[in-house]
Design a protein around this motif. Structure first.
Motif, PDB file in Angstrom:
ATOM      1  N   ASN A  24     -16.172 -14.665 -53.288  1.00 28.80           N
ATOM      2  CA  ASN A  24     -15.172 -13.998 -52.578  1.00 28.80           C
ATOM      3  C   ASN A  24     -14.607 -14.822 -51.549  1.00 28.80           C
ATOM      4  O   ASN A  24     -14.028 -14.341 -50.771  1.00 28.80           O
ATOM      5  N   THR A  25     -14.781 -15.853 -51.599  1.00 34.54           N
ATOM      6  CA  THR A  25     -14.363 -17.135 -50.869  1.00 34.54           C
ATOM      7  C   THR A  25     -12.835 -17.266 -51.312  1.00 34.54           C
ATOM      8  O   THR A  25     -12.576 -17.386 -52.407  1.00 34.54           O
ATOM      9  N   PRO A  26     -11.891 -17.143 -50.304  1.00 39.32           N
ATOM     10  CA  PRO A  26     -10.418 -17.536 -50.492  1.00 39.32           C
ATOM     11  C   PRO A  26     -10.160 -18.670 -51.329  1.00 39.32           C
ATOM     12  O   PRO A  26     -10.695 -19.778 -50.975  1.00 39.32           O
ATOM     13  N   SER A  27      -9.369 -18.751 -52.694  1.00 44.93           N
ATOM     14  CA  SER A  27      -9.136 -19.809 -53.351  1.00 44.93           C
ATOM     15  C   SER A  27      -7.834 -19.958 -53.131  1.00 44.93           C
ATOM     16  O   SER A  27      -7.208 -20.963 -53.628  1.00 44.93           O
ATOM     17  N   ASN A  28      -7.021 -19.465 -52.091  1.00 45.12           N
ATOM     18  CA  ASN A  28      -5.512 -19.556 -52.182  1.00 45.12           C
ATOM     19  C   ASN A  28      -5.136 -19.279 -50.574  1.00 45.12           C
ATOM     20  O   ASN A  28      -5.836 -18.295 -49.878  1.00 45.12           O
ATOM     21  N   GLY A  29      -4.111 -19.696 -50.232  1.00 44.14           N
ATOM     22  CA  GLY A  29      -3.748 -19.681 -48.795  1.00 44.14           C
ATOM     23  C   GLY A  29      -2.982 -20.862 -48.202  1.00 44.14           C
ATOM     24  O   GLY A  29      -2.858 -21.909 -48.970  1.00 44.14           O
ATOM     25  N   VAL A  30      -2.749 -20.873 -47.039  1.00 42.14           N
ATOM     26  CA  VAL A  30      -2.142 -21.926 -46.326  1.00 42.14           C
ATOM     27  C   VAL A  30      -2.829 -22.524 -44.954  1.00 42.14           C
ATOM     28  O   VAL A  30      -3.518 -21.607 -44.481  1.00 42.14           O
ATOM     29  N   TYR A  31      -2.751 -23.731 -44.975  1.00 41.56           N
ATOM     30  CA  TYR A  31      -3.429 -24.432 -43.645  1.00 41.56           C
ATOM     31  C   TYR A  31      -2.270 -24.876 -42.877  1.00 41.56           C
ATOM     32  O   TYR A  31      -1.464 -25.677 -43.358  1.00 41.56           O
ATOM     33  N   LEU A  32      -2.300 -24.141 -41.661  1.00 43.41           N
ATOM     34  CA  LEU A  32      -1.282 -24.422 -40.793  1.00 43.41           C
ATOM     35  C   LEU A  32      -1.115 -25.733 -40.239  1.00 43.41           C
ATOM     36  O   LEU A  32      -0.394 -26.189 -39.896  1.00 43.41           O
ATOM     37  N   THR A  33      -2.773 -26.057 -39.660  1.00 45.17           N
ATOM     38  CA  THR A  33      -2.720 -27.218 -39.102  1.00 45.17           C
ATOM     39  C   THR A  33      -3.918 -27.997 -39.364  1.00 45.17           C
ATOM     40  O   THR A  33      -4.593 -27.548 -40.426  1.00 45.17           O
ATOM     41  N   PRO A  35      -6.859 -28.770 -37.728  1.00 44.10           N
ATOM     42  CA  PRO A  35      -7.915 -27.889 -37.536  1.00 44.10           C
ATOM     43  C   PRO A  35      -8.429 -26.908 -38.490  1.00 44.10           C
ATOM     44  O   PRO A  35      -9.439 -26.707 -38.816  1.00 44.10           O
ATOM     45  N   ASP A  36      -7.329 -26.097 -38.753  1.00 45.94           N
ATOM     46  CA  ASP A  36      -7.324 -25.031 -39.997  1.00 45.94           C
ATOM     47  C   ASP A  36      -7.937 -25.822 -41.081  1.00 45.94           C
ATOM     48  O   ASP A  36      -8.970 -24.948 -41.870  1.00 45.94           O
ATOM     49  N   TYR A  37      -7.534 -26.711 -41.604  1.00 45.47           N
ATOM     50  CA  TYR A  37      -7.920 -27.700 -42.821  1.00 45.47           C
ATOM     51  C   TYR A  37      -9.454 -27.998 -42.447  1.00 45.47           C
ATOM     52  O   TYR A  37     -10.516 -27.614 -43.300  1.00 45.47           O
ATOM     53  N   LEU A  38      -9.785 -28.642 -41.377  1.00 44.30           N
ATOM     54  CA  LEU A  38     -11.074 -29.074 -41.225  1.00 44.30           C
ATOM     55  C   LEU A  38     -12.071 -27.895 -41.219  1.00 44.30           C
ATOM     56  O   LEU A  38     -13.343 -28.174 -41.539  1.00 44.30           O
ATOM     57  N   HIS A  39     -11.821 -26.667 -40.471  1.00 42.88           N
ATOM     58  CA  HIS A  39     -12.562 -25.689 -40.481  1.00 42.88           C
ATOM     59  C   HIS A  39     -12.445 -24.688 -41.603  1.00 42.88           C
ATOM     60  O   HIS A  39     -12.959 -23.495 -41.725  1.00 42.88           O
ATOM     61  N   GLN A  40     -11.754 -25.087 -42.709  1.00 43.43           N
ATOM     62  CA  GLN A  40     -11.404 -24.316 -43.835  1.00 43.43           C
ATOM     63  C   GLN A  40     -11.001 -22.929 -43.551  1.00 43.43           C
ATOM     64  O   GLN A  40     -11.086 -21.852 -44.165  1.00 43.43           O
ATOM     65  N   HIS A  41      -9.952 -22.817 -42.563  1.00 47.53           N
ATOM     66  CA  HIS A  41      -9.367 -21.284 -42.044  1.00 47.53           C
ATOM     67  C   HIS A  41      -8.172 -21.419 -42.849  1.00 47.53           C
ATOM     68  O   HIS A  41      -7.187 -22.176 -42.430  1.00 47.53           O
ATOM     69  N   LEU A  42      -7.989 -20.403 -43.946  1.00 50.86           N
ATOM     70  CA  LEU A  42      -6.791 -20.433 -44.487  1.00 50.86           C
ATOM     71  C   LEU A  42      -5.946 -18.836 -44.023  1.00 50.86           C
ATOM     72  O   LEU A  42      -6.599 -18.036 -43.763  1.00 50.86           O
ATOM     73  N   LEU A  65       4.254 -17.547 -50.159  1.00 53.98           N
ATOM     74  CA  LEU A  65       3.202 -16.701 -50.180  1.00 53.98           C
ATOM     75  C   LEU A  65       3.587 -15.281 -50.076  1.00 53.98           C
ATOM     76  O   LEU A  65       4.307 -14.940 -49.205  1.00 53.98           O
ATOM     77  N   ILE A  66       3.387 -14.543 -51.142  1.00 55.38           N
ATOM     78  CA  ILE A  66       3.536 -13.181 -50.983  1.00 55.38           C
ATOM     79  C   ILE A  66       2.076 -12.316 -50.856  1.00 55.38           C
ATOM     80  O   ILE A  66       1.156 -12.537 -51.603  1.00 55.38           O
ATOM     81  N   TYR A  82      -1.870 -26.484 -48.394  1.00 54.22           N
ATOM     82  CA  TYR A  82      -2.175 -25.206 -48.731  1.00 54.22           C
ATOM     83  C   TYR A  82      -3.383 -25.291 -49.941  1.00 54.22           C
ATOM     84  O   TYR A  82      -3.548 -26.185 -50.482  1.00 54.22           O
ATOM     85  N   ARG A  83      -3.869 -24.197 -50.451  1.00 56.38           N
ATOM     86  CA  ARG A  83      -4.830 -24.216 -51.518  1.00 56.38           C
ATOM     87  C   ARG A  83      -4.317 -23.358 -52.274  1.00 56.38           C
ATOM     88  O   ARG A  83      -4.025 -22.110 -52.080  1.00 56.38           O
ATOM     89  N   GLU A  84      -4.304 -24.016 -53.545  1.00 59.44           N
ATOM     90  CA  GLU A  84      -4.020 -23.064 -54.782  1.00 59.44           C
ATOM     91  C   GLU A  84      -5.230 -23.289 -55.928  1.00 59.44           C
ATOM     92  O   GLU A  84      -5.570 -24.335 -56.399  1.00 59.44           O
TER      93      GLU A  84
END
Length: 198
Positions: A24-33, A35-42, A65-66, A82-84
């Motif tokens: 259930n961990t998101p495998s797709n999404g966007v890292y805006l900043t 810190p988002d990447y460092l904290h794996q916040h998509l 992203l749709i 981003y994560r794909e």
């Protein structure tokens, strides 16, 4: 026998719980900043093949992203990455590269060693060209012994330890973390916690 059965039940419960959490961990999404990447916040993170969600890889310089209720366009130069399908990507030095991993000198910092790669010649190629930088805003440099020694010439702890490793193995996955050995050597030289690759 009773202890054995209880132990097996606990092991099965933990393994099932871990598998569900990873699934259930998101495998797709966007890292805006950063810190988002460092904290794996998509942003708009979703699990692969979730109905109504779709991430379109870059056409020119944008990610699309749709979601079931909206469509978002992100300029690659305006977001961190981003994560794909569980792989992190970023736009660095004018090219799209996979973010292989990093080791930062301080928590929340971006200074340290960042490692990237891109497929050679074609996306389906089994070979990669590797790049590195000391932070996320530096120009990418090809990974070579001379370029690393030049970039980290004042980092004697890292270079001393790096000299003890066979250079041709430096990009092989470490048995400890699954990351390239280069990142583990850097972490060891600076007594950092190892970042485990998912």
């Amino acid at each position: 026998m009773k202890d054995f059965l209880i132990g097996m039940w606990v092991f099965a419960f933990v393994a099932t719980s871990q598998a569900q959490r990873v699934k259930n961990t998101p495998s797709n999404g966007v890292y805006l900043t950063l810190p988002d990447y460092l904290h794996q916040h998509l942003t708009h993170g979703f699990v692969h093949k979730t109905k109504g969600y779709h991430l379109r890889t870059p056409r020119l310089d944008r990610v699309k992203l749709i979601t079931p209720d909206s469509t978002y366009l992100y300029e690659l130069t305006q977001i961190f990455g981003y994560r794909e399908d569980g792989i992190d990507w970023g736009y660095r030095s004018g090219q799209l590269v996979e973010i292989v991993g990093h080791q930062c000198l301080e928590s929340g910092s971006h200074e340290g060693l960042w490692l990237y790669r891109r497929p050679e010649w074609a996306e389906s190629s089994p070979f990669y060209t590797y790049f590195f930088s000391k932070n996320t805003t530096d120009e990418l440099q090809w990974v070579s012994r001379s370029k690393i020694k030049e970039a980290f010439r004042k980092d004697t702890a890292f270079l001393s330890l790096l000299n003890k490793v066979r250079w041709r193995r430096i990009l092989d996955a470490s048995a400890n973390t699954g990351q390239p050995l280069l990142l583990d050597v850097y972490a060891t030289a600076h007594r950092l916690h190892f970042s485990l690759r998912e």
